[in-house]
Design an enzyme around this catalytic site. Structure first.
Site, PDB file in Angstrom:
ATOM      1  N   LYS A   1      25.539  -7.973   7.296  1.00 17.22           N
ATOM      2  CA  LYS A   1      25.208  -8.574   5.994  1.00 17.22           C
ATOM      3  C   LYS A   1      26.465  -9.112   5.308  1.00 17.22           C
ATOM      4  O   LYS A   1      26.437 -10.176   4.678  1.00 17.22           O
ATOM      5  CB  LYS A   1      24.502  -7.541   5.111  1.00 17.22           C
TER       6      LYS A   1
ATOM      7  N   GLU B   1      27.615 -17.485   4.072  1.00 11.85           N
ATOM      8  CA  GLU B   1      26.941 -18.010   2.864  1.00 11.85           C
ATOM      9  C   GLU B   1      27.972 -18.651   1.918  1.00 11.85           C
ATOM     10  O   GLU B   1      27.751 -19.747   1.384  1.00 11.85           O
ATOM     11  CB  GLU B   1      26.217 -16.848   2.182  1.00 11.85           C
TER      12      GLU B   1
ATOM     13  N   GLY C   1       0.776  -1.245   0.000  1.00  7.53           N
ATOM     14  CA  GLY C   1       0.000   0.000   0.000  1.00  7.53           C
ATOM     15  C   GLY C   1       0.802   1.287   0.000  1.00  7.53           C
ATOM     16  O   GLY C   1       0.214   2.364   0.030  1.00  7.53           O
TER      17      GLY C   1
HETATM   18  C1  6PG Z   1      21.791 -12.471  -0.288  1.00  6.05           C
HETATM   19  C2  6PG Z   1      23.051 -12.627  -1.089  1.00  6.05           C
HETATM   20  C3  6PG Z   1      23.290 -11.480  -2.019  1.00  6.05           C
HETATM   21  C4  6PG Z   1      24.585 -11.641  -2.782  1.00  6.05           C
HETATM   22  C5  6PG Z   1      24.464 -12.556  -3.921  1.00  6.05           C
HETATM   23  C6  6PG Z   1      25.775 -12.795  -4.636  1.00  6.05           C
HETATM   24  O1  6PG Z   1      21.878 -12.530   0.928  1.00  6.05           O
HETATM   25  O2  6PG Z   1      20.744 -12.308  -0.892  1.00  6.05           O
HETATM   26  O3  6PG Z   1      24.118 -12.749  -0.216  1.00  6.05           O
HETATM   27  O4  6PG Z   1      23.337 -10.298  -1.288  1.00  6.05           O
HETATM   28  O5  6PG Z   1      24.996 -10.443  -3.260  1.00  6.05           O
HETATM   29  O6  6PG Z   1      23.972 -13.782  -3.502  1.00  6.05           O
HETATM   30  O7  6PG Z   1      26.778 -12.943  -3.731  1.00  6.05           O
HETATM   31  P1  6PG Z   1      28.191 -13.496  -4.147  1.00  6.05           P
HETATM   32  O8  6PG Z   1      28.363 -13.305  -5.582  1.00  6.05           O
HETATM   33  O9  6PG Z   1      29.188 -12.715  -3.374  1.00  6.05           O
HETATM   34  O10 6PG Z   1      28.196 -14.936  -3.797  1.00  6.05           O
END
Ligand code: 6PG
Length: 522
Positions: free
Chosen positions: A204, A211, A34
């Site tokens: 992050k 990650e 919204g």
């Molecule tokens: C997220 C990811 C994202 C990231 C891409 C590519 O949390 O959504 O971390 O922010 O930028 O997945 O990341 P890399 O290319 O560094 O693996």
């Protein structure tokens, strides 16, 4: 033709700069809830495309989305109101880190007024965020550095967000972010104020470091299962699905998309791939070396600068670097001429033995994934203490429960009650401070050894699995062989050493020196 740069519009609530997949997703998400959105991109085509998508999206009232190719016109489209009651204008940036953000900031800041808020929702190096915060502050403008996780689909349907900045800015943006963010099944929004300054972007960045380790662990184990242990990709997919549904990796996002991705037989130019499209995808990860992504590089830099042991994160990053140039790699392999990865003896195990081995591998992968969390969280705590950010590990886990790439339900349930006992910015060194975590990791040790031994015997590449194991071995070892390193350092550099039984302070340089030689050289 969509209505772009309409000067009659005067009721924009949120401006979004960048109409790419992430900015576009956020535009539709906010509009769905919204808010009147002004979406800006310097490329008219991108704005046009987004407005067409908004039109086609059943959940979005297209009247809530207005397109702009002029920042000035975007800012002018916010309600004109003066005085104390003026609502702060909120502008969300969704664009590549570095210079593009500076370019927009330079244009945007003179158009804004005291109290307005810019949220940088891209990935960014935390010191850049703090520099921009200081710059914006000179005009009384708030700059929030916010991690937005979950990829373009989460941007559309609800991402996990880690904002950092002042309490004043948080108070204003909180209701919006809580509406937009991913929700846990209990309805809790996956957004919390991480802390002042660059805390949000920092969290992050390390989320991404974790990650990267998780991605590496999973790609290494998929390789071992397929190439060394002769499982088909369909069998691996079933195995990953079972891990995702039950046990310590339950609800792990990357395991989840892994089992789904392995089932694809066609896509992106690949047709009729019997064993799944993964076998036909080139093995190069280039976004670190072409500088389009920075979080892995920055995380690795932080590991060095903050002196935190996080070898699985570093090893994962190194594997990406090695992988990046396919042709260079082939030439190096020609020169080395060493064996390529081979089948493991365990490929011939009977059904019952193989199923037992799969249980061991499940435990090993869990251990490596848990270890990467421990390593990443240790970096966050150290930085939080150094920078006086007061980040709460419990809050990190809370916002990572839904919508983000390192979501791992069973692990979050394990961590959360343990972290909630500690105040913010504590506890440093999880394996020292929380025995339950050390015990949990220890339970996976033999399994990790078994899995890595398969890689050793078959020449398979498994740096993150190796680093995960070596990390446990090293932090568990009471008598490391670094005494010989100390001897040599003292020999050539007069670095001093401590003497066993006479050590007073763990962290401090030793008091003793031996004059090993009167002349340089050997
Ligand atoms: C997220 C990811 C994202 C990231 C891409 C590519 O949390 O959504 O971390 O922010 O930028 O997945 O990341 P890399 O290319 O560094 O693996």
């Amino acid at each position: 033709m969509a209505d772009i740069d309409n000067e009659q519009v005067n009721d924009i609530e949120i401006g979004i700069v960048g109409s790419g997949s992430m900015g576009g997703g956020m535009t539709l998400l906010f509009a769905e809830h919204g808010s009147k959105i002004g979406c800006y991109d310097y490329e008219e085509e991108a704005v046009q495309k987004l407005m067409n998508t908004a039109k086609e999206d059943e959940k979005v009232n297209e009247k809530c989305v207005h397109g702009f190719t002029s920042l000035e016109k975007l800012i002018n489209a916010f309600p004109k109101q003066g005085g104390k009651e003026r609502k702060p204008r909120i502008i969300v940036l969704s664009m590549p880190h570095g210079k593009p953000v500076d370019g927009v900031a330079e244009e945007l800041l003179p158009l804004l007024d005291k109290g307005d808020i810019i949220i940088d929702g891209g990935n960014e190096w935390w010191e850049e965020t703090e520099r921009r915060q200081a710059n914006a502050k000179e005009k009384g403008i708030e700059w929030v550095g916010m991690g937005v996780s979950g990829g373009y689909q989460a941007a559309r349907h609800g991402p996990s967000c880690s904002p950092g900045g002042t309490d004043e800015a948080w108070k204003v943006i909180k209701p919006y972010l809580e509406t937009w963010a991913a929700k846990t099944p209990e309805g809790e929004p996956c957004v919390l104020h991480m802390g002042p300054g660059g805390a949000g972007h920092y969290v992050k960045m390390i989320h991404n470091g974790i990650e990267h380790a998780h991605l590496s662990i999973l790609c290494e184990v998929r390789g071992l299962l397929h190439d060394q242990l002769s499982l088909s990709n369909d069998e691996i997919s079933d195995l990953f699905e079972s891990w995702w549904k039950e046990g310590p990796l339950r609800g792990n996002f990357l395991v989840g998309i892994g089992f789904k991705g392995l089932r694809f037989k066609e896509g992106g130019g690949i047709k009729n791939a019997k064993d799944g499209i993964v076998e036909k995808i080139e093995d190069k990860v280039t976004q670190d070396v072409d500088l389009s992504e920075g979080t892995g590089t920055w995380s690795t830099k932080e590991i060095g600068e903050r002196h935190v042991a996080a070898p699985a994160i570093a090893a994962a990053h190194q594997l990406r670097i090695i992988s990046a140039d396919k042709f260079e790699r082939s030439k190096v392999a020609d020169n080395l001429g060493l064996p390529q990865p081979s089948k493991a003896a365990e490929a011939k195990l009977d059904k019952a033995e193989k199923s037992k081995l799969m249980e061991t591998i499940h435990t090993a992968v869990y251990g490596a994934i848990l270890g990467a969390f421990v390593q990443g969280l240790d970096i966050i705590t150290k930085a939080s203490q150094d920078q006086k950010w007061n980040i709460s590990l419990a809050d990190c886990i809370k916002i990572w429960r839904q919508g983000c790439i390192i979501q791992s339900d069973a692990i979050a349930e394990f961590f959360l009650p343990l972290f909630e006992k500690f105040p913010r910015s504590e506890p440093l060194n999880l394996l020292k401070s929380i025995p339950e975590i050390a015990k949990e990791l220890a339970k996976t040790y033999e399994a990790q050894k078994k899995l890595y031994s398969i890689a050793i015997k078959t020449d398979a590449v498994a740096p993150a699995l190796g680093a995960s194991l070596e990390y446990i071995k090293a932090v568990n070892c009471r008598e490391l062989d670094t005494n010989f390193m100390e001897l040599e350092l003292d020999y050539f550099g007069h670095h001093n050493y401590d003497v066993k039984g006479k050590t007073e302070k763990g962290h401090e340089k030793g008091k003793y020196h031996t004059e090993f030689s009167k002349t340089p050289g050997v």
